[in-house]
Each structure stands twice: as structure tokens, then as C-alpha cells.
Design a protein around this motif. Structure first.
Motif, PDB file in Angstrom:
ATOM      1  N   LEU A  61       0.830  -1.192   0.000  1.00  0.00           N
ATOM      2  CA  LEU A  61       0.000   0.000   0.000  1.00  0.00           C
ATOM      3  C   LEU A  61       0.873   1.253   0.000  1.00  0.00           C
ATOM      4  CD1 LEU A  61      -1.462  -2.366   1.799  1.00  0.00           C
ATOM      5  CD2 LEU A  61      -3.189  -0.628   2.002  1.00  0.00           C
ATOM      6  N   VAL A  62       0.410   2.273  -0.724  1.00  0.00           N
ATOM      7  CA  VAL A  62       1.085   3.560  -0.781  1.00  0.00           C
ATOM      8  C   VAL A  62       0.071   4.612  -0.349  1.00  0.00           C
ATOM      9  CG1 VAL A  62       2.193   5.264  -2.276  1.00  0.00           C
ATOM     10  CG2 VAL A  62       2.570   2.817  -2.684  1.00  0.00           C
ATOM     11  N   VAL A  63       0.378   5.340   0.715  1.00  0.00           N
ATOM     12  CA  VAL A  63      -0.511   6.385   1.221  1.00  0.00           C
ATOM     13  C   VAL A  63      -0.096   7.723   0.607  1.00  0.00           C
ATOM     14  CG1 VAL A  63      -1.325   7.615   3.269  1.00  0.00           C
ATOM     15  CG2 VAL A  63      -0.894   5.136   3.377  1.00  0.00           C
ATOM     16  N   ILE A  64      -1.080   8.404   0.025  1.00  0.00           N
ATOM     17  CA  ILE A  64      -0.853   9.723  -0.558  1.00  0.00           C
ATOM     18  C   ILE A  64      -1.736  10.689   0.229  1.00  0.00           C
ATOM     19  CG2 ILE A  64      -0.952  11.128  -2.662  1.00  0.00           C
ATOM     20  CD1 ILE A  64      -0.892   8.380  -4.199  1.00  0.00           C
ATOM     21  N   ALA A  65      -1.101  11.544   1.035  1.00  0.00           N
ATOM     22  CA  ALA A  65      -1.852  12.440   1.921  1.00  0.00           C
ATOM     23  C   ALA A  65      -1.118  13.770   2.044  1.00  0.00           C
ATOM     24  CB  ALA A  65      -2.020  11.788   3.295  1.00  0.00           C
ATOM     25  N   GLY A  66      -1.807  14.750   2.586  1.00  0.00           N
ATOM     26  CA  GLY A  66      -1.188  16.059   2.823  1.00  0.00           C
ATOM     27  C   GLY A  66      -0.687  16.687   1.536  1.00  0.00           C
ATOM     28  N   ALA A  67       0.481  17.330   1.616  1.00  0.00           N
ATOM     29  CA  ALA A  67       1.065  18.020   0.464  1.00  0.00           C
ATOM     30  C   ALA A  67       1.456  17.058  -0.654  1.00  0.00           C
ATOM     31  CB  ALA A  67       2.285  18.825   0.913  1.00  0.00           C
ATOM     32  N   ALA A  68       1.632  15.776  -0.330  1.00  0.00           N
ATOM     33  CA  ALA A  68       1.992  14.782  -1.353  1.00  0.00           C
ATOM     34  C   ALA A  68       0.895  14.633  -2.404  1.00  0.00           C
ATOM     35  CB  ALA A  68       2.279  13.433  -0.690  1.00  0.00           C
ATOM     36  N   ARG A  69      -0.354  14.954  -2.043  1.00  0.00           N
ATOM     37  CA  ARG A  69      -1.461  14.849  -3.008  1.00  0.00           C
ATOM     38  C   ARG A  69      -1.230  15.782  -4.193  1.00  0.00           C
ATOM     39  NH1 ARG A  69      -6.474  16.549   0.036  1.00  0.00           N
ATOM     40  NH2 ARG A  69      -4.986  18.079   0.780  1.00  0.00           N
ATOM     41  N   ALA A  70      -0.906  17.041  -3.908  1.00  0.00           N
ATOM     42  CA  ALA A  70      -0.665  18.010  -4.984  1.00  0.00           C
ATOM     43  C   ALA A  70       0.624  17.673  -5.735  1.00  0.00           C
ATOM     44  CB  ALA A  70      -0.612  19.425  -4.419  1.00  0.00           C
ATOM     45  N   ALA A  71       1.657  17.235  -5.011  1.00  0.00           N
ATOM     46  CA  ALA A  71       2.926  16.889  -5.665  1.00  0.00           C
ATOM     47  C   ALA A  71       2.726  15.723  -6.633  1.00  0.00           C
ATOM     48  CB  ALA A  71       3.979  16.547  -4.616  1.00  0.00           C
ATOM     49  N   ALA A  72       1.960  14.722  -6.226  1.00  0.00           N
ATOM     50  CA  ALA A  72       1.688  13.587  -7.119  1.00  0.00           C
ATOM     51  C   ALA A  72       0.907  14.057  -8.338  1.00  0.00           C
ATOM     52  CB  ALA A  72       0.920  12.499  -6.371  1.00  0.00           C
ATOM     53  N   GLY A  73      -0.042  14.954  -8.127  1.00  0.00           N
ATOM     54  CA  GLY A  73      -0.806  15.492  -9.242  1.00  0.00           C
ATOM     55  C   GLY A  73       0.067  16.254 -10.230  1.00  0.00           C
ATOM     56  N   GLU A  74       1.023  17.021  -9.728  1.00  0.00           N
ATOM     57  CA  GLU A  74       1.952  17.737 -10.612  1.00  0.00           C
ATOM     58  C   GLU A  74       2.745  16.755 -11.460  1.00  0.00           C
ATOM     59  OE1 GLU A  74       2.380  20.848 -11.482  1.00  0.00           O
ATOM     60  OE2 GLU A  74       0.917  21.657 -10.053  1.00  0.00           O
ATOM     61  N   ARG A  75       3.212  15.690 -10.833  1.00  0.00           N
ATOM     62  CA  ARG A  75       3.988  14.673 -11.561  1.00  0.00           C
ATOM     63  C   ARG A  75       3.117  13.978 -12.610  1.00  0.00           C
ATOM     64  NH1 ARG A  75       8.310  12.493  -8.519  1.00  0.00           N
ATOM     65  NH2 ARG A  75       8.775  11.308 -10.396  1.00  0.00           N
ATOM     66  N   LEU A  76       1.837  13.721 -12.277  1.00  0.00           N
ATOM     67  CA  LEU A  76       0.926  13.124 -13.263  1.00  0.00           C
ATOM     68  C   LEU A  76       0.712  14.070 -14.438  1.00  0.00           C
ATOM     69  CD1 LEU A  76      -1.794  11.416 -11.043  1.00  0.00           C
ATOM     70  CD2 LEU A  76       0.088  10.322 -12.286  1.00  0.00           C
ATOM     71  N   ALA A  77       0.575  15.362 -14.162  1.00  0.00           N
ATOM     72  CA  ALA A  77       0.399  16.343 -15.233  1.00  0.00           C
ATOM     73  C   ALA A  77       1.626  16.356 -16.154  1.00  0.00           C
ATOM     74  CB  ALA A  77       0.143  17.729 -14.648  1.00  0.00           C
ATOM     75  N   GLU A  78       2.829  16.235 -15.572  1.00  0.00           N
ATOM     76  CA  GLU A  78       4.047  16.194 -16.387  1.00  0.00           C
ATOM     77  C   GLU A  78       4.045  14.974 -17.298  1.00  0.00           C
ATOM     78  OE1 GLU A  78       7.280  16.202 -13.592  1.00  0.00           O
ATOM     79  OE2 GLU A  78       6.723  18.162 -12.782  1.00  0.00           O
TER      80      GLU A  78
END
Length: 192
Positions: free
Chosen positions: A53-70
Motif C-alpha cells: 500500500l502507498v498512502v498519498i496524503a497532505g502536500a503529497a497529493r498536490a505533488a503527485a498530481g503535478e507529476r501526473l500532469a508532467e
């Protein structure tokens, strides 16, 4: 064993709440640990633990979204800013997302399909655990769960794949129930 009416009634009325309707507050660290503990209490033939399992929470949510956009921009340079913003928000507004990864192990007792089903059970149990603690959840899988680069960026390793993302938060709505299949349409009784 006696009938657990509360559990029965919950299972008969359980309904996912869409990601757009999941808000703060999310589970506390202690509640998240409880959700993870309940979520991983699933059938696991051979005790292989064929999932992570990988937990995506807090500021990591936006950071993951930025990486997905890239990644999305590299895949399709013609994407406009509105489309890229959709990718940036993949883990928003839900306060917590738990990615469930199928991580099969060699086993003569448990074929890979059975191990994959065990990982799927983790997704559903995480949803049940969230509801049990007063939150709501939505189990989804989108393009990034199937894209090799996105999977790696989100934590999958060689030979692994995401089976789902369980988004958890406080529900901002009560969804209407949807029509369910008639049992006569989906159930047969084997007669030999």
C-alpha cells in the motif's frame, strides 16, 4: 453465531461516495493506522501478503498530481491547461488516497489470479474500514494505475501493478442508491 443486524444493514446499503464529494477532515494518523490494519485483513492463501500500500496524503497529493500532469503532457503535448489541471487534481479533494499494489509472489498453492483477488479485497476492505470509522470512500483506478511510468512514479516496482486507489474523506453528500441487478439475472444454481 447470532445475526449482526447492524453489519447486515450496512452491507445492504453501502454506497461509494465520489472523489469530488470527499472533503476534510480526513482520518487522523491513529484512524489511518486502524483503516490500514482492517484493510489488510483479507483472504491470503499461503500467507504470501501479495500486495503493498502507498498512502498519498497532505502536500503529497498536490505533488503527485503535478507529476501526473508532467507525464500526461509528455504523452500528449497538445493537452490544454484545463486538461493538465484535471491531472493535477487527481488526488484532490480527498484528504487521503491509498494506492493498492498487487505484488505477486511465486507460489505453487496460490496462482497469481488468486493473489490479485487478495489485493482487490484490500481495496474493498479499506473502503469498509473508512465507513466504519465515519468517513466515506471511493475505490477507483484511472489511467495512471495502468501507465508504467506513472505506476513507477507512484511507488510500484518491477512485476507490480496498481489494482486501485481508495480515496477517503468526510462525505459532502449522501449518494442515491443505484439500481442493482436482479438475482435471477446473475445467479444460477448448479444442478450437476
Amino acid at each position: 453465531m447470532t445475526v449482526n443486524a447492524a453489519l447486515r444493514d450496512y452491507l445492504k446499503t453501502r454506497r461509494s461516495v465520489g472523489i469530488a464529494f470527499l472533503r476534510e477532515p480526513g482520518p487522523s494518523p491513529e484512524e489511518l493506522d486502524e483503516i490500514l490494519t482492517i484493510g489488510t485483513r483479507v483472504p491470503d492463501h499461503g500467507k504470501l501478503v501479495p500486495w503493498r500500500l502507498v498512502v498519498i496524503a497532505g502536500a503529497a497529493r498536490a505533488a503527485a498530481g503535478e507529476r501526473l500532469a508532467e507525464i500526461a503532457r509528455r504523452r500528449n503535448p497538445a493537452l490544454d491547461e484545463a486538461s493538465l489541471d484535471v491531472e493535477r487534481r487527481q488526488f484532490l479533494p480527498a484528504p487521503v488516497t491509498i494506492g493498492v499494489i498487487s505484488s505477486p509472489r511465486p507460489s505453487p498453492k496460490a496462482p497469481e489470479m488468486e493473489q490479485l483477488l487478495s489485493a482487490g479485497n484490500v481495496c474493498f476492505n479499506l473502503s469498509h474500514a473508512a465507513f466504519a470509522l465515519g468517513y466515506a470512500a471511493s475505490w477507483t483506478n484511472r489511467w495512471y494505475g495502468f501507465d508504467p511510468e506513472a505506476q513507477t512514479m507512484l511507488g510500484a516496482r518491477g512485476g507490480e501493478r496498481f489494482v486501485g486507489f481508495v480515496h477517503i474523506g468526510t462525505p459532502a453528500t449522501v449518494p442515491e442508491d443505484r439500481e442493482r441487478p436482479a438475482l435471477a439475472d446473475v445467479v444460477t444454481h448448479w444442478q450437476g
